[in-house]
Design a protein around this motif. Structure first.
Motif, PDB file in Angstrom:
ATOM      1  N   ASP A   1     -15.779  -6.435 -26.084  1.00  0.00           N
ATOM      2  CA  ASP A   1     -15.810  -7.484 -27.111  1.00  0.00           C
ATOM      3  C   ASP A   1     -15.226  -6.954 -28.426  1.00  0.00           C
ATOM      4  OD1 ASP A   1     -17.808  -5.984 -28.333  1.00  0.00           O
ATOM      5  OD2 ASP A   1     -19.423  -7.327 -27.720  1.00  0.00           O
ATOM      6  N   GLU A   2     -15.246  -7.789 -29.473  1.00  0.00           N
ATOM      7  CA  GLU A   2     -14.651  -7.443 -30.763  1.00  0.00           C
ATOM      8  C   GLU A   2     -15.277  -6.205 -31.395  1.00  0.00           C
ATOM      9  OE1 GLU A   2     -16.335 -10.737 -30.592  1.00  0.00           O
ATOM     10  OE2 GLU A   2     -14.576 -11.287 -29.429  1.00  0.00           O
TER      11      GLU A   2
ATOM     12  N   TYR B   1     -18.892  -4.602 -21.519  1.00  0.00           N
ATOM     13  CA  TYR B   1     -19.826  -5.318 -20.661  1.00  0.00           C
ATOM     14  C   TYR B   1     -19.106  -5.690 -19.377  1.00  0.00           C
ATOM     15  CZ  TYR B   1     -17.365  -9.397 -22.478  1.00  0.00           C
ATOM     16  OH  TYR B   1     -16.395 -10.292 -22.825  1.00  0.00           O
ATOM     17  N   ARG B   2     -19.904  -5.998 -18.351  1.00  0.00           N
ATOM     18  CA  ARG B   2     -19.350  -6.391 -17.052  1.00  0.00           C
ATOM     19  C   ARG B   2     -19.685  -7.849 -16.801  1.00  0.00           C
ATOM     20  NH1 ARG B   2     -20.632  -2.041 -12.590  1.00  0.00           N
ATOM     21  NH2 ARG B   2     -22.435  -3.371 -12.404  1.00  0.00           N
ATOM     22  N   ARG B   3     -18.704  -8.577 -16.250  1.00  0.00           N
ATOM     23  CA  ARG B   3     -18.949  -9.986 -15.964  1.00  0.00           C
ATOM     24  C   ARG B   3     -17.995 -10.476 -14.889  1.00  0.00           C
ATOM     25  NH1 ARG B   3     -17.153 -14.398 -19.970  1.00  0.00           N
ATOM     26  NH2 ARG B   3     -17.003 -15.390 -17.987  1.00  0.00           N
ATOM     27  N   ALA B   4     -18.359 -11.577 -14.314  1.00  0.00           N
ATOM     28  CA  ALA B   4     -17.502 -12.273 -13.344  1.00  0.00           C
ATOM     29  C   ALA B   4     -17.939 -13.726 -13.356  1.00  0.00           C
ATOM     30  CB  ALA B   4     -17.665 -11.684 -11.953  1.00  0.00           C
ATOM     31  N   SER B   5     -16.979 -14.617 -13.338  1.00  0.00           N
ATOM     32  CA  SER B   5     -17.303 -16.030 -13.341  1.00  0.00           C
ATOM     33  C   SER B   5     -16.984 -16.621 -11.983  1.00  0.00           C
ATOM     34  CB  SER B   5     -16.508 -16.763 -14.419  1.00  0.00           C
ATOM     35  OG  SER B   5     -16.770 -18.143 -14.349  1.00  0.00           O
ATOM     36  N   LEU B   6     -17.960 -17.305 -11.420  1.00  0.00           N
ATOM     37  CA  LEU B   6     -17.768 -17.967 -10.133  1.00  0.00           C
ATOM     38  C   LEU B   6     -17.783 -19.480 -10.275  1.00  0.00           C
ATOM     39  CD1 LEU B   6     -19.701 -15.165  -9.026  1.00  0.00           C
ATOM     40  CD2 LEU B   6     -18.391 -16.107  -7.157  1.00  0.00           C
ATOM     41  N   ASP B   7     -17.665 -19.973 -11.503  1.00  0.00           N
ATOM     42  CA  ASP B   7     -17.693 -21.413 -11.741  1.00  0.00           C
ATOM     43  C   ASP B   7     -16.620 -22.151 -10.954  1.00  0.00           C
ATOM     44  OD1 ASP B   7     -19.715 -20.774 -13.475  1.00  0.00           O
ATOM     45  OD2 ASP B   7     -18.733 -21.555 -15.274  1.00  0.00           O
ATOM     46  N   ILE B   8     -15.421 -21.601 -10.906  1.00  0.00           N
ATOM     47  CA  ILE B   8     -14.322 -22.265 -10.187  1.00  0.00           C
ATOM     48  C   ILE B   8     -14.647 -22.367  -8.701  1.00  0.00           C
ATOM     49  CG2 ILE B   8     -11.901 -22.054  -9.482  1.00  0.00           C
ATOM     50  CD1 ILE B   8     -12.313 -23.001 -12.371  1.00  0.00           C
ATOM     51  N   GLU B   9     -15.219 -21.311  -8.129  1.00  0.00           N
ATOM     52  CA  GLU B   9     -15.584 -21.337  -6.715  1.00  0.00           C
ATOM     53  C   GLU B   9     -16.648 -22.401  -6.445  1.00  0.00           C
ATOM     54  OE1 GLU B   9     -15.038 -18.625  -8.446  1.00  0.00           O
ATOM     55  OE2 GLU B   9     -13.506 -17.546  -7.310  1.00  0.00           O
ATOM     56  N   ILE B  10     -17.624 -22.490  -7.335  1.00  0.00           N
ATOM     57  CA  ILE B  10     -18.689 -23.482  -7.166  1.00  0.00           C
ATOM     58  C   ILE B  10     -18.109 -24.899  -7.229  1.00  0.00           C
ATOM     59  CG2 ILE B  10     -20.823 -24.427  -8.131  1.00  0.00           C
ATOM     60  CD1 ILE B  10     -21.471 -21.559  -9.140  1.00  0.00           C
ATOM     61  N   VAL B  11     -17.296 -25.161  -8.234  1.00  0.00           N
ATOM     62  CA  VAL B  11     -16.697 -26.492  -8.388  1.00  0.00           C
ATOM     63  C   VAL B  11     -15.798 -26.812  -7.195  1.00  0.00           C
ATOM     64  CG1 VAL B  11     -15.116 -27.893  -9.780  1.00  0.00           C
ATOM     65  CG2 VAL B  11     -16.890 -26.521 -10.895  1.00  0.00           C
ATOM     66  N   THR B  12     -15.006 -25.833  -6.754  1.00  0.00           N
ATOM     67  CA  THR B  12     -14.122 -26.053  -5.598  1.00  0.00           C
ATOM     68  C   THR B  12     -14.928 -26.452  -4.375  1.00  0.00           C
ATOM     69  OG1 THR B  12     -12.483 -24.496  -6.460  1.00  0.00           O
ATOM     70  CG2 THR B  12     -12.392 -24.987  -4.097  1.00  0.00           C
ATOM     71  N   ASP B  13     -16.006 -25.729  -4.099  1.00  0.00           N
ATOM     72  CA  ASP B  13     -16.831 -26.051  -2.928  1.00  0.00           C
ATOM     73  C   ASP B  13     -17.559 -27.382  -3.102  1.00  0.00           C
ATOM     74  OD1 ASP B  13     -16.070 -23.823  -1.440  1.00  0.00           O
ATOM     75  OD2 ASP B  13     -17.705 -22.585  -2.204  1.00  0.00           O
ATOM     76  N   LEU B  14     -18.060 -27.662  -4.309  1.00  0.00           N
ATOM     77  CA  LEU B  14     -18.728 -28.941  -4.563  1.00  0.00           C
ATOM     78  C   LEU B  14     -17.808 -30.111  -4.223  1.00  0.00           C
ATOM     79  CD1 LEU B  14     -20.523 -28.435  -8.010  1.00  0.00           C
ATOM     80  CD2 LEU B  14     -21.607 -29.300  -5.933  1.00  0.00           C
TER      81      LEU B  14
END
Length: 193
Positions: free
Chosen positions: A80-81, A86-99
């Protein structure tokens, strides 16, 4: 019979468990929501370290064995600034795709998250005639997501059906004495212990 699909945002559910102070039994979650109809599919979304450690591998394997379709993304390091890493990963796209891509196979989507980013996909599903249930805890659920869903379920209200009793979260075990203290005899009022 109503066809149900389950979508679990693993990071969000884990954060809810930490706030609640108790953990979830993912088999019980399957059973609880499957009892409300015919379970079409259950998706579990989680970030994994690269390389994947044995503990995470056992966890994802256990979920698969229970019947979940497990979707993973590698954790990525970012800074960050202020220079903090920090460690992160976003799975929002996968969730929306499957939904959206599986919506013709279910009547009700049960979404275990409180993330407001899912407000619009929930609205789209409802416009397609699907029923959407959001499950989380109030303090971690966006007002917009809760308002967009047909039904909201608070984990606190279904604790007895989904809790894994006696199980401590891994984050609670770090630095803790691995052996619990037990008194071998009843303590009297004059005992200094």
């Amino acid at each position: 019979m109503e066809r149900i699909a389950l979508f679990i945002d693993g990071a969000n559910v884990y954060a809810a468990a930490k706030r609640l102070g108790w953990n979830f039994d993912h088999r019980k979650i399957l059973d609880y929501f499957a009892a409300q109809g015919a379970l079409h599919n259950a998706f579990y979304y989680t970030a994994v370290p690269v390389p994947m450690d044995d503990k995470q591998k056992r966890f994802t394997d256990a979920l698969t064995y229970m019947g979940y379709t497990v979707r993973t993304r590698p954790l990525r390091e970012a800074t960050d600034e202020s220079g903090a890493t920090y460690r992160r990963a976003s799975l929002d796209i996968e969730i929306v795709t499957d939904l959206l891509s599986t919506s013709d196979r279910f009547d009700t989507a049960v979404l275990l998250t409180g993330d407001g980013d899912f407000e619009r996909p929930v609205e789209v599903l409802r416009a397609r005639g699907k029923r959407v249930v959001v499950a989380s805890i109030a303090e971690m659920t966006s007002y917009e997501l809760r308002n967009a869903a047909d039904q909201y379920v608070d984990f606190k209200d279904i604790r007895e059906h989904v809790e894994r009793p006696g199980y401590r979260l891994p984050s609670e075990q770090r630095g803790a004495d691995p052996r619990p203290f037990y008194a071998s005899a009843a303590l009297s009022d004059s005992d200094d212990r």
